[in-house]
Design a protein around this motif. Structure first.
Motif, PDB file in Angstrom:
ATOM      1  N   ASN A  44      -3.692   4.613   3.082  1.00 22.47           N
ATOM      2  CA  ASN A  44      -4.214   4.831   3.579  1.00 22.47           C
ATOM      3  C   ASN A  44      -4.465   5.308   5.178  1.00 22.47           C
ATOM      4  O   ASN A  44      -4.394   5.533   6.173  1.00 22.47           O
ATOM      5  N   ARG A  45      -3.120   3.893   5.428  1.00 21.38           N
ATOM      6  CA  ARG A  45      -2.873   4.047   6.556  1.00 21.38           C
ATOM      7  C   ARG A  45      -1.926   5.691   7.325  1.00 21.38           C
ATOM      8  O   ARG A  45      -2.174   6.212   8.173  1.00 21.38           O
ATOM      9  N   ARG A  46      -0.851   5.861   5.907  1.00 24.27           N
ATOM     10  CA  ARG A  46      -0.481   7.034   6.512  1.00 24.27           C
ATOM     11  C   ARG A  46      -1.254   7.915   6.400  1.00 24.27           C
ATOM     12  O   ARG A  46      -0.626   9.347   7.185  1.00 24.27           O
ATOM     13  N   HIS A  59      -8.994   3.816   6.206  1.00 24.18           N
ATOM     14  CA  HIS A  59      -9.643   2.970   4.875  1.00 24.18           C
ATOM     15  C   HIS A  59     -11.237   3.691   5.134  1.00 24.18           C
ATOM     16  O   HIS A  59     -11.304   3.570   3.691  1.00 24.18           O
ATOM     17  N   GLY A  62     -10.734   6.372   2.378  1.00 24.57           N
ATOM     18  CA  GLY A  62     -10.209   6.116   1.548  1.00 24.57           C
ATOM     19  C   GLY A  62     -11.076   5.712   0.773  1.00 24.57           C
ATOM     20  O   GLY A  62     -11.680   5.368  -0.425  1.00 24.57           O
ATOM     21  N   ALA A  85      -8.462  -3.631  -3.671  1.00 25.60           N
ATOM     22  CA  ALA A  85      -8.671  -3.207  -2.833  1.00 25.60           C
ATOM     23  C   ALA A  85      -8.053  -4.682  -1.744  1.00 25.60           C
ATOM     24  O   ALA A  85      -7.126  -4.043  -0.787  1.00 25.60           O
ATOM     25  N   MET A 105     -14.505  -4.542   4.415  1.00 27.83           N
ATOM     26  CA  MET A 105     -14.273  -5.532   3.649  1.00 27.83           C
ATOM     27  C   MET A 105     -15.871  -5.785   3.677  1.00 27.83           C
ATOM     28  O   MET A 105     -17.070  -4.782   1.964  1.00 27.83           O
ATOM     29  N   LYS A 108     -18.827  -2.506   3.415  1.00 26.09           N
ATOM     30  CA  LYS A 108     -18.889  -2.272   2.364  1.00 26.09           C
ATOM     31  C   LYS A 108     -19.073  -2.741   1.498  1.00 26.09           C
ATOM     32  O   LYS A 108     -19.702  -2.222   0.033  1.00 26.09           O
ATOM     33  N   ILE A 109     -18.738  -4.160   0.836  1.00 24.62           N
ATOM     34  CA  ILE A 109     -19.648  -5.008   0.096  1.00 24.62           C
ATOM     35  C   ILE A 109     -20.996  -5.437  -0.109  1.00 24.62           C
ATOM     36  O   ILE A 109     -21.601  -5.163  -1.171  1.00 24.62           O
ATOM     37  N   ILE A 160     -13.078  -5.568  -8.418  1.00 35.41           N
ATOM     38  CA  ILE A 160     -12.282  -5.774  -7.059  1.00 35.41           C
ATOM     39  C   ILE A 160     -11.612  -6.850  -7.599  1.00 35.41           C
ATOM     40  O   ILE A 160     -11.714  -7.625  -6.764  1.00 35.41           O
TER      41      ILE A 160
HETATM   42  C1  LIG Z   1     -16.202  -2.390  -1.672  1.00 38.36           C
HETATM   43  C2  LIG Z   1     -14.546  -2.589  -1.459  1.00 38.36           C
HETATM   44  C3  LIG Z   1     -14.240  -4.003  -1.330  1.00 38.36           C
HETATM   45  C4  LIG Z   1     -13.328  -1.452  -1.079  1.00 38.36           C
HETATM   46  C5  LIG Z   1     -12.385  -1.125  -0.753  1.00 38.36           C
HETATM   47  C6  LIG Z   1     -12.730  -0.365   0.477  1.00 38.36           C
HETATM   48  C7  LIG Z   1     -11.109   0.406   0.764  1.00 38.36           C
HETATM   49  C8  LIG Z   1     -10.692   1.773   0.610  1.00 38.36           C
HETATM   50  C9  LIG Z   1      -9.369  -1.407   0.285  1.00 38.36           C
HETATM   51  C10 LIG Z   1      -8.386  -0.498   0.592  1.00 38.36           C
HETATM   52  C11 LIG Z   1      -7.509  -1.510   1.513  1.00 38.36           C
HETATM   53  C12 LIG Z   1      -5.616  -1.803   1.113  1.00 38.36           C
HETATM   54  C13 LIG Z   1      -4.930  -2.411   1.827  1.00 38.36           C
HETATM   55  C14 LIG Z   1      -5.106   0.230   1.097  1.00 38.36           C
HETATM   56  C15 LIG Z   1      -4.023   0.165   0.443  1.00 38.36           C
HETATM   57  O1  LIG Z   1      -3.306   1.425   1.668  1.00 38.36           O
HETATM   58  P1  LIG Z   1      -2.147   1.204   2.895  1.00 38.36           P
HETATM   59  O2  LIG Z   1      -2.867   0.052   3.541  1.00 38.36           O
HETATM   60  O3  LIG Z   1      -1.229   0.066   2.139  1.00 38.36           O
HETATM   61  O4  LIG Z   1      -1.744   2.276   3.599  1.00 38.36           O
HETATM   62  P2  LIG Z   1      -0.407   2.151   3.270  1.00 38.36           P
HETATM   63  O5  LIG Z   1       0.200   2.391   2.499  1.00 38.36           O
HETATM   64  O6  LIG Z   1      -0.908   3.763   4.273  1.00 38.36           O
HETATM   65  O7  LIG Z   1       0.575   1.331   4.498  1.00 38.36           O
END
Ligand SMILES: CC(C)=CCC/C(C)=C/CC/C(C)=C/COP(=O)(O)OP(=O)(O)O
Length: 290
Positions: A44-46, A59, A62, A85, A105, A108-109, A160
């Motif tokens: 997500n961050r990338r 996110h 995501g 999550a 979170m 979204k929850i 989750i």
């Molecule tokens: C309902 C509910 C609880 C929804 C969840 C929402 C959601 C998509 C959460 C993702 C959280 C997460 C830490 C992802 C990893 O990406 P990263 O931050 O590690 O990205 P990176 O791999 O690029 O560093």
């Protein structure tokens, strides 16, 4: 007038897409489909960096990708979906980032239990898995409300994993099993039966019955709400398990598309299922030959 014609055309287009997708899923279902799919939503961050967005927006996109994956899973007939999550290790991230992730979170929850959400459309029961004591009160309360609100849904299960690591889950299950056994032993001792693992010199068979067994540990795992996953999909080309479902993924098929999580789509999903079916076919053939 033109705008309403445009809306109608868009609606018809999406109905056709949905119809074709369901037809394809029918064809795919001729071969075994997984009962349970687990996702590690990596990248997500990338994605945010690549698209020059704020980290939080990565996110958010995501989350939309997650909603599409849930829709595909439940349309295909996959009954159990589990997502990673937030891990206990994620609490070590920058406090600002942890706070904004937790706010997201919670939002979204809370959205999950709205009437129009995918969870309600498909009749999904939501479980939160992990050491929920580590969550802030608003997030924990939102999680409890979502579990309560969806408790009577029965067509599928969404687990989750939040404030979760597999090693934490295993330690918790072993501790609970040992406590349960020692309680049984003290009840037996108190009632004068006087046997057990802790009492040396007892009857060997009876002693063995009081040893913590595999089934005792399994009973106390957080993940008892679902069978073991058949496929674990981790995006962004990573092939590590990162402390996720270590116990449950002993026989699981790992699939790791190189796409970042917010970019995962229908074709990646379909390809994952076809790859699983191919591996299942070879496994079945090997079993029959041996
Ligand atoms: C309902 C509910 C609880 C929804 C969840 C929402 C959601 C998509 C959460 C993702 C959280 C997460 C830490 C992802 C990893 O990406 P990263 O931050 O590690 O990205 P990176 O791999 O690029 O560093």
């Amino acid at each position: 007038m033109e705008k309403s014609n445009g809306n109608k055309a868009t609606q018809i287009f999406w109905s056709i897409v949905s119809f074709l997708r369901r037809c394809l899923f029918l064809v795919i279902s001729v071969r075994p489909i997984p009962h349970h799919i687990a996702f590690i939503m990596d990248g997500n961050r990338r994605y945010a960096k690549k698209r020059k967005l704020k980290e939080g927006d990565g996110h958010r996109v995501g989350f939309l990708a997650l909603m599409s994956m849930l829709k595909y899973c439940y349309e295909l007939g996959v009954r159990y979906v589990t997502i990673y999550a937030f891990s206990i290790d994620n609490f070590k991230r920058d406090p600002e980032e942890v706070k904004s992730l937790m706010d997201l979170m919670r939002e979204k929850i809370e959205g999950l239990i709205k009437e129009e959400s995918i969870v309600n459309q498909y009749g999904i029961k939501v479980h939160f898995i992990g050491n929920l004591k580590l969550l802030s009160e608003p997030v924990r309360l939102a999680a409890e409300r979502a579990m309560e609100a969806t408790a009577n849904n029965s067509r599928g299960v969404l687990s989750i994993c939040i404030a979760y690591t597999s090693t934490d889950e295993i330690v918790h299950a072993v501790q609970e099993s040992c406590e349960e056994k020692s309680d049984e032993i003290s009840v037996m001792n108190a009632s004068g039966a006087g046997y057990g693992l802790l009492q040396l010199g007892g009857n060997e068979k009876e002693e063995r019955e009081n040893i913590v067994k595999l089934t005792d540990i399994e009973k106390h795992m957080y993940m008892t709400v679902a069978p073991d996953p058949d496929i674990l999909i981790r995006t962004s080309g990573e092939t590590r398990l990162s402390n996720f479902l270590l116990w449950q993924s002993a026989h699981c098929y790992l699939y790791s598309p190189s796409v970042l999580w917010p970019e995962i789509g229908f074709r990646h999903f379909t390809w994952a299922i076809l790859s699983f079916q191919r591996s299942y076919f070879y496994l079945d053939r090997k079993r029959k030959q041996s």
